[in-house]
Design a protein around this motif. Structure first.
Motif, PDB file in Angstrom:
ATOM      1  N   HIS A  47       0.820  -1.203   0.000  1.00  0.00           N
ATOM      2  CA  HIS A  47       0.000   0.000   0.000  1.00  0.00           C
ATOM      3  C   HIS A  47       0.855   1.255   0.000  1.00  0.00           C
ATOM      4  CE1 HIS A  47      -2.864   2.863   2.196  1.00  0.00           C
ATOM      5  NE2 HIS A  47      -3.336   2.699   0.990  1.00  0.00           N
ATOM      6  N   ALA A  48       1.871   1.235   0.837  1.00  0.00           N
ATOM      7  CA  ALA A  48       2.755   2.395   0.946  1.00  0.00           C
ATOM      8  C   ALA A  48       3.527   2.637  -0.342  1.00  0.00           C
ATOM      9  CB  ALA A  48       3.723   2.200   2.109  1.00  0.00           C
ATOM     10  N   MET A  49       3.997   1.563  -0.953  1.00  0.00           N
ATOM     11  CA  MET A  49       4.759   1.714  -2.187  1.00  0.00           C
ATOM     12  C   MET A  49       3.904   2.346  -3.268  1.00  0.00           C
ATOM     13  SD  MET A  49       7.265  -1.651  -2.342  1.00  0.00           S
ATOM     14  CE  MET A  49       5.968  -2.830  -2.594  1.00  0.00           C
ATOM     15  N   LEU A  50       2.650   1.890  -3.349  1.00  0.00           N
ATOM     16  CA  LEU A  50       1.759   2.448  -4.363  1.00  0.00           C
ATOM     17  C   LEU A  50       1.448   3.904  -4.082  1.00  0.00           C
ATOM     18  CD1 LEU A  50      -0.736  -0.487  -4.899  1.00  0.00           C
ATOM     19  CD2 LEU A  50       1.115   0.232  -6.384  1.00  0.00           C
ATOM     20  N   GLU A  51       1.196   4.217  -2.802  1.00  0.00           N
ATOM     21  CA  GLU A  51       0.866   5.592  -2.441  1.00  0.00           C
ATOM     22  C   GLU A  51       2.027   6.530  -2.729  1.00  0.00           C
ATOM     23  OE1 GLU A  51      -1.958   7.096  -0.960  1.00  0.00           O
ATOM     24  OE2 GLU A  51      -2.957   5.271  -1.636  1.00  0.00           O
ATOM     25  N   ASN A  52       3.222   6.015  -2.482  1.00  0.00           N
ATOM     26  CA  ASN A  52       4.402   6.855  -2.647  1.00  0.00           C
ATOM     27  C   ASN A  52       4.899   6.922  -4.076  1.00  0.00           C
ATOM     28  OD1 ASN A  52       4.696   7.684   0.026  1.00  0.00           O
ATOM     29  ND2 ASN A  52       5.773   5.803   0.578  1.00  0.00           N
ATOM     30  N   SER A  53       4.491   5.954  -4.880  1.00  0.00           N
ATOM     31  CA  SER A  53       5.001   5.911  -6.245  1.00  0.00           C
ATOM     32  C   SER A  53       4.471   7.072  -7.076  1.00  0.00           C
ATOM     33  CB  SER A  53       4.590   4.599  -6.895  1.00  0.00           C
ATOM     34  OG  SER A  53       4.646   4.720  -8.296  1.00  0.00           O
ATOM     35  N   GLU A  54       5.394   7.747  -7.710  1.00  0.00           N
ATOM     36  CA  GLU A  54       5.025   8.893  -8.518  1.00  0.00           C
ATOM     37  C   GLU A  54       4.136   8.468  -9.687  1.00  0.00           C
ATOM     38  OE1 GLU A  54       8.340  10.790 -10.258  1.00  0.00           O
ATOM     39  OE2 GLU A  54       7.218  12.570 -10.897  1.00  0.00           O
ATOM     40  N   ILE A  55       4.537   7.411 -10.346  1.00  0.00           N
ATOM     41  CA  ILE A  55       3.822   7.018 -11.559  1.00  0.00           C
ATOM     42  C   ILE A  55       2.392   6.577 -11.256  1.00  0.00           C
ATOM     43  CG2 ILE A  55       4.730   4.639 -11.512  1.00  0.00           C
ATOM     44  CD1 ILE A  55       4.733   4.791 -14.593  1.00  0.00           C
ATOM     45  N   VAL A  56       2.212   5.840 -10.170  1.00  0.00           N
ATOM     46  CA  VAL A  56       0.867   5.413  -9.798  1.00  0.00           C
ATOM     47  C   VAL A  56       0.016   6.631  -9.455  1.00  0.00           C
ATOM     48  CG1 VAL A  56      -0.505   4.107  -8.143  1.00  0.00           C
ATOM     49  CG2 VAL A  56       1.632   3.158  -9.005  1.00  0.00           C
ATOM     50  N   ARG A  57       0.629   7.555  -8.740  1.00  0.00           N
ATOM     51  CA  ARG A  57      -0.104   8.748  -8.321  1.00  0.00           C
ATOM     52  C   ARG A  57      -0.552   9.564  -9.521  1.00  0.00           C
ATOM     53  NH1 ARG A  57       3.467  10.633  -3.788  1.00  0.00           N
ATOM     54  NH2 ARG A  57       4.317  12.032  -5.339  1.00  0.00           N
ATOM     55  N   LEU A  58       0.237   9.527 -10.584  1.00  0.00           N
ATOM     56  CA  LEU A  58      -0.119  10.278 -11.782  1.00  0.00           C
ATOM     57  C   LEU A  58      -1.185   9.554 -12.602  1.00  0.00           C
ATOM     58  CD1 LEU A  58       3.484  11.340 -12.889  1.00  0.00           C
ATOM     59  CD2 LEU A  58       1.713  12.838 -11.947  1.00  0.00           C
ATOM     60  N   VAL A  59      -1.045   8.248 -12.675  1.00  0.00           N
ATOM     61  CA  VAL A  59      -1.933   7.453 -13.522  1.00  0.00           C
ATOM     62  C   VAL A  59      -3.344   7.356 -12.942  1.00  0.00           C
ATOM     63  CG1 VAL A  59      -2.381   5.081 -14.258  1.00  0.00           C
ATOM     64  CG2 VAL A  59      -0.131   6.102 -14.637  1.00  0.00           C
ATOM     65  N   LYS A  60      -3.393   7.167 -11.629  1.00  0.00           N
ATOM     66  CA  LYS A  60      -4.632   6.883 -10.917  1.00  0.00           C
ATOM     67  C   LYS A  60      -5.805   7.799 -11.277  1.00  0.00           C
ATOM     68  CE  LYS A  60      -5.077   5.049  -6.274  1.00  0.00           C
ATOM     69  NZ  LYS A  60      -4.480   5.182  -4.932  1.00  0.00           N
ATOM     70  N   PRO A  61      -5.678   9.104 -11.103  1.00  0.00           N
ATOM     71  CA  PRO A  61      -6.844   9.966 -11.345  1.00  0.00           C
ATOM     72  C   PRO A  61      -7.354   9.905 -12.778  1.00  0.00           C
ATOM     73  CG  PRO A  61      -4.864  11.274 -10.970  1.00  0.00           C
ATOM     74  CD  PRO A  61      -4.523   9.875 -10.616  1.00  0.00           C
ATOM     75  N   LEU A  62      -6.436   9.747 -13.732  1.00  0.00           N
ATOM     76  CA  LEU A  62      -6.858   9.681 -15.128  1.00  0.00           C
ATOM     77  C   LEU A  62      -7.643   8.401 -15.406  1.00  0.00           C
ATOM     78  CD1 LEU A  62      -3.550  10.927 -16.808  1.00  0.00           C
ATOM     79  CD2 LEU A  62      -5.688  12.205 -16.506  1.00  0.00           C
ATOM     80  N   VAL A  63      -7.146   7.297 -14.875  1.00  0.00           N
ATOM     81  CA  VAL A  63      -7.828   6.018 -15.067  1.00  0.00           C
ATOM     82  C   VAL A  63      -9.175   6.030 -14.354  1.00  0.00           C
ATOM     83  CG1 VAL A  63      -7.753   3.555 -14.554  1.00  0.00           C
ATOM     84  CG2 VAL A  63      -5.718   4.706 -15.426  1.00  0.00           C
ATOM     85  N   ASP A  64      -9.171   6.548 -13.149  1.00  0.00           N
ATOM     86  CA  ASP A  64     -10.420   6.601 -12.385  1.00  0.00           C
ATOM     87  C   ASP A  64     -11.482   7.381 -13.138  1.00  0.00           C
ATOM     88  OD1 ASP A  64      -9.292   5.131 -10.395  1.00  0.00           O
ATOM     89  OD2 ASP A  64      -8.967   6.801  -9.027  1.00  0.00           O
ATOM     90  N   GLU A  65     -11.081   8.489 -13.701  1.00  0.00           N
ATOM     91  CA  GLU A  65     -12.028   9.327 -14.423  1.00  0.00           C
ATOM     92  C   GLU A  65     -12.607   8.569 -15.621  1.00  0.00           C
ATOM     93  OE1 GLU A  65     -10.501  12.466 -16.679  1.00  0.00           O
ATOM     94  OE2 GLU A  65     -12.521  13.235 -17.111  1.00  0.00           O
ATOM     95  N   ALA A  66     -11.721   7.939 -16.386  1.00  0.00           N
ATOM     96  CA  ALA A  66     -12.178   7.182 -17.551  1.00  0.00           C
ATOM     97  C   ALA A  66     -13.092   6.034 -17.130  1.00  0.00           C
ATOM     98  CB  ALA A  66     -10.979   6.635 -18.320  1.00  0.00           C
ATOM     99  N   HIS A  67     -12.704   5.388 -16.050  1.00  0.00           N
ATOM    100  CA  HIS A  67     -13.495   4.273 -15.550  1.00  0.00           C
ATOM    101  C   HIS A  67     -14.900   4.717 -15.168  1.00  0.00           C
ATOM    102  CE1 HIS A  67     -14.629   0.808 -13.110  1.00  0.00           C
ATOM    103  NE2 HIS A  67     -14.907   1.635 -12.128  1.00  0.00           N
ATOM    104  N   GLU A  68     -14.974   5.831 -14.479  1.00  0.00           N
ATOM    105  CA  GLU A  68     -16.284   6.278 -14.009  1.00  0.00           C
ATOM    106  C   GLU A  68     -17.130   6.865 -15.134  1.00  0.00           C
ATOM    107  OE1 GLU A  68     -14.899   8.618 -10.705  1.00  0.00           O
ATOM    108  OE2 GLU A  68     -14.252   6.703  -9.828  1.00  0.00           O
ATOM    109  N   ARG A  69     -16.465   7.547 -16.042  1.00  0.00           N
ATOM    110  CA  ARG A  69     -17.220   8.159 -17.126  1.00  0.00           C
ATOM    111  C   ARG A  69     -17.787   7.112 -18.079  1.00  0.00           C
ATOM    112  NH1 ARG A  69     -14.600  12.958 -20.462  1.00  0.00           N
ATOM    113  NH2 ARG A  69     -14.713  13.847 -18.375  1.00  0.00           N
ATOM    114  N   HIS A  70     -16.957   6.133 -18.450  1.00  0.00           N
ATOM    115  CA  HIS A  70     -17.395   5.173 -19.467  1.00  0.00           C
ATOM    116  C   HIS A  70     -17.793   3.829 -18.886  1.00  0.00           C
ATOM    117  CE1 HIS A  70     -14.402   7.857 -21.602  1.00  0.00           C
ATOM    118  NE2 HIS A  70     -15.566   8.188 -22.111  1.00  0.00           N
ATOM    119  N   ASN A  71     -17.626   3.691 -17.587  1.00  0.00           N
ATOM    120  CA  ASN A  71     -18.027   2.456 -16.919  1.00  0.00           C
ATOM    121  C   ASN A  71     -17.409   1.233 -17.576  1.00  0.00           C
ATOM    122  OD1 ASN A  71     -19.341   1.007 -14.930  1.00  0.00           O
ATOM    123  ND2 ASN A  71     -21.108   0.614 -16.278  1.00  0.00           N
TER     124      ASN A  71
END
Lengths: 255, 255
Positions: free
Chosen positions: A77-101
């Motif tokens: 959990h900590a590695m993911l939270e601290n990882s720069e790349i995950v932190r950048l990718v997450k919001p974009l994927v989440d948005e696409a996921h929620e918008r297009h289901n």
DNA sequence: AACAGTCGTTCCGGTGAGAGGAACAGTTCG
DNA sequence: CGAACTGTTCCTCTCACCGGAACGACTGTT
């Protein structure tokens, strides 16, 4: 044991055990672990003991099987939270996921494998939770998208040392055929996975770039099931959003 | 080196390095790693090389520093996805987070430490991203809630070997005072963290039980900032929801 | 140009931690 | 009762690890 220099064989063997617990939630017995990782029981016993003492593994009180410990979960959990790349990718994927289901996977290439670093499931794909965190490239939409956009020489060498094992009866097992498919991917801008990894599971994938080095770093895919969409439908409905998402991710990830 | 039997010292040392990368996203140099974990440079070199060859660590191309590799991220992600407890906790925490728009932490006790296995941030607490994945119990709302509901003998032994180091000027550093506070927690049903870990950060916490064994397994907390809520306000607004959430989680987690 | 201060890397000899086969004891199964 | 598991201990051998020291490559300072 083949002895590579400047590396600790003991640590490498120990990590193979931890790796094992990344692919399944089921617990293992000592002998099972020894069998899977191919190390003799006594050594595995020492390693597993070390893991347990430190809290990375623990024994399920009911089943007496070894399973992941709280510490591994917290560390992950900590590695993911601290990882720069995950932190950048997450919001974009989440948005696409929620918008297009839709089910979204993000994979990053390292060595000859592609690693799943982020996933948002849809209700159509939960049935397929086959969760191997590292895979070969050639039977995944993310992997094929990444391959298609590799530098020619890099791709040639990769394909040369590739062994194409069929995962389903639709998996591409011929290198020429694979290369032709990859050429089509570059024309189209995105790749297919037409039940090539799991029966009933389809996907389309687009490459992720580093705009700095102009090199492929991985791929992103939308996944669905054959009883929900035909490939043609799925492609028509989502391919533009997928390519758009891939570009957005590539833009923010300046590896 | 103190030699515990039936355990691999080499593996234990190697894991200390991986641990290091759980607490910070910053890269490290070889000497920095050696310094932090207290192992001589040559050994660290071998371990780090092993990690890099396997993809768990990698070198940042720009800074030349060692940082987390894709494989670690994927492994961490896989472990969380596969973990039964995370899968059970997640939806409940997400629901509470979205409904009340509050920062939620879930910690599980193992050994003398509490491990953060799931977190949902609010906009009020993002400024405080101090992310140590393992902590002592006595200065956290989750930890104090867990302590308060431990079995008397277990608690006594824990407190005995405890060293109360102040994290802020409000951290409780007297064992008698701590025990009295824990007694008040049991009366109230939830615990406080009144800027005891980080200045400006407050929280309330409730214990998580295993209903099967009737033993404490961890705690859940709602967190906020002093410039958003006073402790009294925060408590009045959220304590009932917190206790409710803790009970829900305890119900589904039949460890 | 010589300097000091990093970085990662290599060399090498001594030793003890790990390897691993075998036998152990405790249990569930039929 | 034996068969097939489980985890655990004992044992000897040896090789992989330890760790101090020196290395060349860079970087910035004077």
């Amino acid at each position: 044991m083949k002895s590579k220099d400047n590396a600790s064989e003991t640590l490498a063997k120990g990590l193979k055990i931890l790796d094992l617990f990344g692919v399944s939630d089921a617990g293992y017995t000592l002998n099972q672990i020894a069998g899977r990782v191919g190390i003799n029981k006594t050594s595995v016993y020492r390693y597993v003991n070390t893991y347990c003492e430190l809290g990375y593994l623990q024994r399920d009180e009911r089943t007496r099987l070894y399973k992941l410990g709280v510490r591994s979960l917290a560390l992950g959990h900590a590695m993911l939270e601290n990882s720069e790349i995950v932190r950048l990718v997450k919001p974009l994927v989440d948005e696409a996921h929620e918008r297009h289901n839709v089910h979204v996977d993000v994979g990053i290439v390292s060595g000859d494998a592609i690693y799943l670093i982020y996933r948002r499931e849809s209700k159509y794909t939960t049935a397929f939770r086959s969760f191997s965190y590292a895979s070969d490239l050639y039977y995944l939409a993310t992997g094929k998208a990444a391959m298609a956009y590799m530098e020619p020489e890099e791709l040639r060498q990769l394909v040369e040392r590739l062994e194409l094992h069929p995962k389903t009866d639709k998996t591409i097992t011929d290198k020429q055929e694979l290369l032709e498919e990859l050429r089509r991917v570059t024309e189209l801008g995105y790749s297919y996975n037409n039940e090539e990894s799991v029966p009933g599971l389809i996907a389309i994938g687009a490459p992720l770039y580093s705009l700095r080095t102009n090199k492929v770093i991985g791929g992103v895919s939308f996944d669905s099931a054959t009883d929900t969409h035909t490939m043609k439908e799925f492609e028509r409905l989502y391919s533009t959003y997928l390519v758009e998402l891939a570009k957005k991710i590539s833009a923010v990830v300046s590896l």
